[in-house]
Design an enzyme around this catalytic site. Sequence first.
Site, PDB file in Angstrom:
ATOM      1  N   MET A  29       2.613  27.914  -4.641  1.00  0.00           N
ATOM      2  CA  MET A  29       2.138  26.439  -5.730  1.00  0.00           C
ATOM      3  C   MET A  29       3.376  25.683  -4.910  1.00  0.00           C
ATOM      4  O   MET A  29       3.325  24.338  -5.685  1.00  0.00           O
ATOM      5  CB  MET A  29       2.511  27.317  -6.643  1.00  0.00           C
ATOM      6  CG  MET A  29       1.876  27.841  -7.380  1.00  0.00           C
ATOM      7  SD  MET A  29       0.806  28.484  -9.107  1.00  0.00           S
ATOM      8  CE  MET A  29       2.874  28.379  -9.485  1.00  0.00           C
ATOM      9  N   HIS A  33      11.357  25.023  -1.188  1.00  0.00           N
ATOM     10  CA  HIS A  33      12.624  25.272  -1.200  1.00  0.00           C
ATOM     11  C   HIS A  33      13.216  26.590  -0.236  1.00  0.00           C
ATOM     12  O   HIS A  33      12.279  27.069   0.083  1.00  0.00           O
ATOM     13  CB  HIS A  33      13.488  25.346  -3.088  1.00  0.00           C
ATOM     14  CG  HIS A  33      12.655  27.182  -3.306  1.00  0.00           C
ATOM     15  ND1 HIS A  33      13.125  28.362  -2.637  1.00  0.00           N
ATOM     16  CD2 HIS A  33      12.363  26.693  -4.294  1.00  0.00           C
ATOM     17  CE1 HIS A  33      11.986  28.612  -3.776  1.00  0.00           C
ATOM     18  NE2 HIS A  33      11.636  27.601  -4.919  1.00  0.00           N
ATOM     19  N   HIS A  36      11.413  29.710  -0.389  1.00  0.00           N
ATOM     20  CA  HIS A  36       9.500  29.905   0.445  1.00  0.00           C
ATOM     21  C   HIS A  36       9.780  29.590   1.961  1.00  0.00           C
ATOM     22  O   HIS A  36       8.970  30.815   2.552  1.00  0.00           O
ATOM     23  CB  HIS A  36       8.480  28.850  -0.118  1.00  0.00           C
ATOM     24  CG  HIS A  36       8.124  28.264  -1.306  1.00  0.00           C
ATOM     25  ND1 HIS A  36       8.873  27.640  -1.815  1.00  0.00           N
ATOM     26  CD2 HIS A  36       7.581  28.911  -2.037  1.00  0.00           C
ATOM     27  CE1 HIS A  36       8.176  27.473  -3.342  1.00  0.00           C
ATOM     28  NE2 HIS A  36       7.383  28.802  -3.251  1.00  0.00           N
ATOM     29  N   GLY A 147       8.236  36.718  -2.900  1.00  0.00           N
ATOM     30  CA  GLY A 147       9.525  36.691  -3.260  1.00  0.00           C
ATOM     31  C   GLY A 147      10.279  37.955  -3.971  1.00  0.00           C
ATOM     32  O   GLY A 147       9.179  37.910  -5.557  1.00  0.00           O
ATOM     33  N   ASP A 150      10.261  37.297  -8.422  1.00  0.00           N
ATOM     34  CA  ASP A 150       8.934  37.038  -9.309  1.00  0.00           C
ATOM     35  C   ASP A 150       8.446  38.370  -9.086  1.00  0.00           C
ATOM     36  O   ASP A 150       7.563  39.524  -8.399  1.00  0.00           O
ATOM     37  CB  ASP A 150       7.857  36.198  -9.343  1.00  0.00           C
ATOM     38  CG  ASP A 150       8.457  34.660  -9.094  1.00  0.00           C
ATOM     39  OD1 ASP A 150       8.035  34.386 -10.062  1.00  0.00           O
ATOM     40  OD2 ASP A 150       7.972  34.421  -8.057  1.00  0.00           O
ATOM     41  N   VAL A 176      16.291  34.302  -3.086  1.00  0.00           N
ATOM     42  CA  VAL A 176      17.377  33.155  -2.017  1.00  0.00           C
ATOM     43  C   VAL A 176      18.142  32.569  -3.287  1.00  0.00           C
ATOM     44  O   VAL A 176      17.211  32.400  -3.997  1.00  0.00           O
ATOM     45  CB  VAL A 176      16.517  32.850  -1.123  1.00  0.00           C
ATOM     46  CG1 VAL A 176      17.635  31.065  -0.547  1.00  0.00           C
ATOM     47  CG2 VAL A 176      15.889  33.377   0.419  1.00  0.00           C
ATOM     48  N   ARG A 187      11.684  24.843 -10.235  1.00  0.00           N
ATOM     49  CA  ARG A 187      11.933  24.175 -11.490  1.00  0.00           C
ATOM     50  C   ARG A 187      13.189  23.856 -11.534  1.00  0.00           C
ATOM     51  O   ARG A 187      13.136  22.910 -12.126  1.00  0.00           O
ATOM     52  CB  ARG A 187      10.934  25.432 -12.230  1.00  0.00           C
ATOM     53  CG  ARG A 187       9.970  25.911 -12.900  1.00  0.00           C
ATOM     54  CD  ARG A 187       9.630  26.347 -13.544  1.00  0.00           C
ATOM     55  NE  ARG A 187       7.770  26.301 -13.815  1.00  0.00           N
ATOM     56  CZ  ARG A 187       7.114  27.190 -13.788  1.00  0.00           C
ATOM     57  NH1 ARG A 187       7.720  28.334 -13.246  1.00  0.00           N
ATOM     58  NH2 ARG A 187       5.295  27.057 -14.085  1.00  0.00           N
TER      59      ARG A 187
HETATM   60  O1  PAF Z   1       4.551  33.180  -6.795  1.00  0.00           O
HETATM   61  C1  PAF Z   1       3.099  31.892  -6.932  1.00  0.00           C
HETATM   62  O2  PAF Z   1       3.823  30.618  -6.729  1.00  0.00           O
HETATM   63  C2  PAF Z   1       1.965  31.755  -6.933  1.00  0.00           C
HETATM   64  O3  PAF Z   1       1.805  32.572  -8.558  1.00  0.00           O
HETATM   65  C3  PAF Z   1       0.708  32.492  -6.350  1.00  0.00           C
HETATM   66  C4  PAF Z   1       1.047  33.901  -5.732  1.00  0.00           C
HETATM   67  C5  PAF Z   1       1.175  31.251  -5.464  1.00  0.00           C
HETATM   68  C6  PAF Z   1      -0.063  32.212  -7.182  1.00  0.00           C
HETATM   69  O4  PAF Z   1      -0.686  31.559  -7.450  1.00  0.00           O
END
Ligand code: PAF
Length: 282
Positions: A29, A33, A36, A147, A150, A176, A187
């Site tokens: 999304m 950072h 990602h 990651g 989540d 990380v 956030r």
């Molecule tokens: O982890 C995220 O950034 C979001 O939940 C994802 C997997 C891109 C789905 O919108």
Amino acid sequence: MVLRTISEVREAVRQARAAGQSIGFVPTMGAFHDGHLSLMRRAREENDIVVVSLFVNPTQFAPYEDLSTYPRDEENDARAAAAKGVEILFVPESSEIYPDGFATSIHVAGLTEVLDGASRGAHHFDSVATVVTKLFGIVRPDVAYFGQKDAQQVLVVRRVVRDLDLDVRIEVCPIVRETDGLAMSSRNVHLDPEARRQATALNRALDAAQAMHGGGERDSARILRAAQRVLDDAGIHPEYLELRDAETLDPVTSTRRDALLAVAAHIGTTRLIDNHLLKASS
Ligand code: PAF
């Protein structure tokens, strides 16, 4: 290369496939950072072509959540992705993903009602499962990278892939952290200095529980109390602090099997999550 339409991505992927190239995919999304970037690095190492999607999926936010203030910086993100060797950054408009009449939703029973599902509502993981499945259908990657931060999302996506026989391998990369242990999150930019300090207690609480488990304690209640004490000292009232089976997310009374220790809390106005895996063997 930034692509905005499904047909453009399909064509680029079709050409790569015709040339025998493998496709690695990182759904995001945005507001990149190092978490990602670690996913992109891994995708870069393991594939010929890397596709990253940047789509702030509106349907996975509840009406009271932070969709309008979710950090967005496409220009910076595009630069960072290019620097990591990402070939395709897919940045669709909402109408590209959800055209008029869009009516499909994927629901994973059992994994989505607890932890973040309980806090944010079942719609949250339905929306994640639906958009991720749609993105898989567009990109048709060989491998997709997520990651561990989540952790529940990872379990949900794995289950969708298994149940629907999607032809994609899911790879999970470690959380990380900042040098003081705070898990990286888009956030975190919303934390003021006081909240930023307070937020470090989340990982310290998980560390305290992990240390207890590492010392041989297997009683969930005692392990959770160790974490709770750290949160109490920092003045944090978690939305949840729970130990659950690492695969099924069923509640556990002992950590004799691998367990997920997960926490969510509002620090100031920012909702953060974090987790540690307590391995039965450790
Ligand atoms: O982890 C995220 O950034 C979001 O939940 C994802 C997997 C891109 C789905 O919108």
